[in-house]
Design a protein around this motif. Structure first.
Motif, short mmCIF file in Angstrom:
data_model
loop_
_atom_site.label_atom_id
_atom_site.label_comp_id
_atom_site.label_asym_id
_atom_site.label_seq_id
_atom_site.Cartn_x
_atom_site.Cartn_y
_atom_site.Cartn_z
N ARG A 1 0.91 -1.25 0.11
CA ARG A 1 -0.24 -0.06 0.05
C ARG A 1 0.99 1.49 0.08
O ARG A 1 0.41 2.29 -0.21
CB ARG A 1 -0.91 -0.04 1.14
N ALA A 2 2.18 1.34 -0.06
CA ALA A 2 3.11 2.23 0.21
C ALA A 2 2.56 3.14 1.55
O ALA A 2 2.65 4.39 1.47
CB ALA A 2 2.89 3.15 -1.18
N SER A 3 2.42 2.54 2.57
CA SER A 3 2.08 3.02 3.83
C SER A 3 3.23 4.03 4.19
O SER A 3 4.42 3.87 3.71
CB SER A 3 1.77 2.27 5.00
N PRO A 4 2.94 4.84 5.23
CA PRO A 4 4.00 5.90 5.60
C PRO A 4 5.28 4.98 6.15
O PRO A 4 6.42 5.69 6.23
CB PRO A 4 3.52 6.69 6.60
N GLN A 5 5.29 4.06 6.51
CA GLN A 5 6.30 3.12 7.20
C GLN A 5 6.97 2.17 6.05
O GLN A 5 8.00 1.42 6.30
CB GLN A 5 5.94 2.33 8.20
N TRP A 6 6.72 2.48 4.55
CA TRP A 6 7.27 1.60 3.81
C TRP A 6 8.70 1.25 3.61
O TRP A 6 9.54 0.54 3.46
CB TRP A 6 6.56 1.50 2.45
N VAL A 7 9.41 2.65 3.68
CA VAL A 7 11.08 2.66 3.80
C VAL A 7 11.32 1.95 5.01
O VAL A 7 12.30 1.28 4.76
CB VAL A 7 11.47 4.15 3.91
N GLN A 8 10.99 2.11 5.99
CA GLN A 8 11.45 1.10 7.21
C GLN A 8 11.46 -0.21 7.07
O GLN A 8 12.29 -1.22 7.43
CB GLN A 8 10.63 1.67 8.61
N LEU A 9 10.00 -0.56 6.38
CA LEU A 9 10.03 -1.97 6.03
C LEU A 9 10.80 -2.57 5.27
O LEU A 9 11.19 -3.69 5.20
CB LEU A 9 8.40 -2.26 5.83
N ALA A 10 11.23 -1.55 4.19
CA ALA A 10 12.12 -2.15 3.16
C ALA A 10 13.54 -2.43 3.87
O ALA A 10 14.25 -3.29 3.42
CB ALA A 10 12.31 -1.22 1.87
N ASP A 11 14.09 -1.64 4.67
CA ASP A 11 15.31 -1.74 5.59
C ASP A 11 14.95 -2.92 6.56
O ASP A 11 16.04 -3.34 6.86
CB ASP A 11 15.57 -0.34 6.20
N LYS A 12 13.77 -3.27 6.98
CA LYS A 12 13.76 -4.26 8.33
C LYS A 12 14.17 -5.52 7.70
O LYS A 12 14.69 -6.44 8.32
CB LYS A 12 12.33 -4.01 8.66
#
Length: 531
Positions: A476-487
């Motif tokens: 969904r490209a939620s606001p946390q998507w960058v953190q999830l890609a790094d997680k």
């Protein structure tokens, strides 16, 4: 001038052809109808292309099992990522599928798909005819079952083995009222079924419904009037001496024992029973409850309406086993769209005898059938052979084999298959952890032989709920998507541009994205590490 006289057909030649027809087995018009139906079903299904579905995931597992000589304990295609335990309920179909592919390639997968569906329809026709239904109505039942299952039959998956097995079980149930023969093959069938697909539980439910319904009907049919305890005891005593009751009970016991012959043993019954409760499955469309707005819901509604007509007008007795089986499978289909596959087999098997009874009661009386002449038998054989030959010739995979000109992959794979992207990954030797649409992930793993590691693939029952929620948030490209890609951490992100344009647009603009591939279908970016 020399005149050449052409040979004139002689009576001896005519007699010879009739004598040849006389040596052929008797072929009535009903059997010709069955041949026509099955040939056309094979042709229709063989036109289907291979879609990017869990087909490729099952082939991945089949390849892994063959190469490693054992069953995996967890998801082998997502190493170092959390995984649920592997369920060994379809390992055999995965091995068979991979072995079939190695022998016959992509064309073989298409032909195998058509062969399984054709076998299912043929068994359903036989199962319906075994209930005393006229062969013409049995053919109608087979066609209707195929039409009801169209939303399911378009995809090759282990469930097709289960549908074939259920049709065979229905045939066995029809014979159990008078014969012991099904008890010979029900055990091996369920032993095979339990290793091919988890739907063997549906087969056990069918046999249990037959047992309970038979006991109920026979109990109330047994003589004795009144409610005194002696009358009830007499009924029970006579019931347990009924051969039909013991055949039904033995069938359930034999099938249950056969189902335990799997790598997990009796525990598999509980594992499969709890399968649908896995949280990620609730977000998959085919596991959601059926609605009237869907195509499957419209098909289900049509069967319910027809059932009302049959119950109103059919002179045939309604048995308790019919009521119980129809209610259980019908409720199951309403609870999950994927359960329509079992309703598509059970409902025609239940409904066709009542349709035939209405036609017999209210239809016009037909003159008795006359004995077929030798010429008619010859023509029927000619027609049957011609239809089979033409359908095989027009079938794309069989035609490719017969002519020695296999089709290119783009003519076998569906247009939504990311073949061009997969080839790019191979050419650039790209490997690592990726985010990709669920329906593409299995195919990319298949083509790269496991070089890419997806965050999620179609076997969502192996995905822990927490990982699944993160996948949906990234999608969904939620606001946390960058953190999830790094997680996780991801090396590449692949986006379906038409289905997820928002995420594609966000990725193209992000400073940490490096676009490696872009076409009208897909976007591939390298995800740069932070800092």
């Amino acid at each position: 001038m020399v005149v050449t006289q052409l040979p004139v057909p002689t009576q001896a030649g005519k007699v010879g052809r009739i004598a040849l027809a006389g040596r052929l087995p008797r072929l009535d018009s009903g059997t010709v109808g069955v041949v026509f139906t099955l040939a056309l079903v094979f042709l229709f299904i063989s036109i289907h292309r291979l879609h990017p579905t869990d087909l490729w995931g099952h082939l991945n597992f089949g390849r892994w099992i063959v190469q490693n000589g054992r069953l995996p304990q967890a998801d082998p295609f997502r190493p170092e990522l959390p995984s649920e335990p592997f369920v060994p309920s379809w390992w055999l179909s995965q091995v068979i599928g991979y072995g079939w592919y190695r022998l016959f390639g992509l064309e073989g997968l298409v032909a195998g798909h058509a062969a399984l569906v054709t076998l299912m329809v043929g068994l359903l026709i036989g199962a319906t005819a075994a209930r005393g239904t006229p062969l013409g109505w049995a053919v109608v039942a087979g066609v209707v079952g195929c039409m009801l299952a169209i939303p399911i039959l378009g995809v090759i998956r282990p469930q097709l083995f289960g549908m074939v097995a259920l049709a065979a079980v229905l045939w066995g149930v029809a014979q159990l009222t008078e014969r012991w023969t099904p008890l010979v093959w029900l055990g091996p069938l369920f032993a095979l079924w339990a290793n091919l697909h988890g739907s063997f539980l549906v087969g056990l439910v069918v046999l249990a419904c037959h047992l309970v319904g038979t006991a109920w009907d026979r109990f109330w049919e047994i003589g004795g009037v009144g409610s005194e305890p002696s009358v009830w005891r007499g009924r029970w005593a006579r019931l347990v001496r009924e051969a039909v009751f013991w055949r039904a009970a033995a069938a359930v016991g034999i099938a249950a024992l056969g189902s335990c012959l799997n790598p997990e043993g009796p525990k598999l019954l509980a594992t499969v029973a709890a399968f649908s409760s896995h949280q990620p499955l609730r977000d998959i469309s085919e596991w959601r409850p059926m609605t009237i707005h869907s195509f499957s819901g419209l098909l289900m509604l049509c069967t319910v309406l027809v059932t009302g007509v049959l119950l109103r007008w059919s002179p045939r007795r309604l048995w308790a086993s019919e009521v119980l089986l129809g209610l259980l499978v019908g409720i199951g289909a309403l609870g999950a769209i994927r359960m329509l596959a079992w309703w598509a087999l059970v409902w025609p098997w239940l409904a066709a005898p009542h349709g035939a009874a209405i036609a017999l009661l209210y239809g016009k009386a037909r003159p008795p059938k006359q004995e077929s002449t030798e010429a008619q038998i010859a023509w029927r054989w000619a027609a049957a052979v011609a239809v089979i030959v033409l359908c095989l010739w027009w079938s794309p995979p069989v035609h490719a084999w017969l002519t020695g000109h296999p089709r290119p992959p783009e003519n076998i794979l569906s247009k939504d298959t990311p073949e061009a992207l997969a080839q790019f990954l191979l050419d650039r030797q790209i490997e690592g952890r990726i985010y990709a649409p669920m329906q593409w992930a299995d195919y990319l793993v298949w083509r790269t032989e496991g070089k890419v590691v997806p965050l999620v693939h179609c076997h969502v029952h192996l995905i822990p709920p927490g990982v699944w929620e993160d996948f949906l948030a990234l999608e969904r490209a939620s606001p946390q998507w960058v953190q999830l890609a790094d997680k996780y951490p991801l090396d590449y992100l692949i986006v379906h541009r038409r289905e997820n344009p928002h995420l594609a647009a966000v990725l193209e603009r992000h400073p940490r994205s490096e676009v490696l591939w872009k076409d009208s279908q897909a976007l591939l970016v390298r995800w740069k590490k932070a800092g």
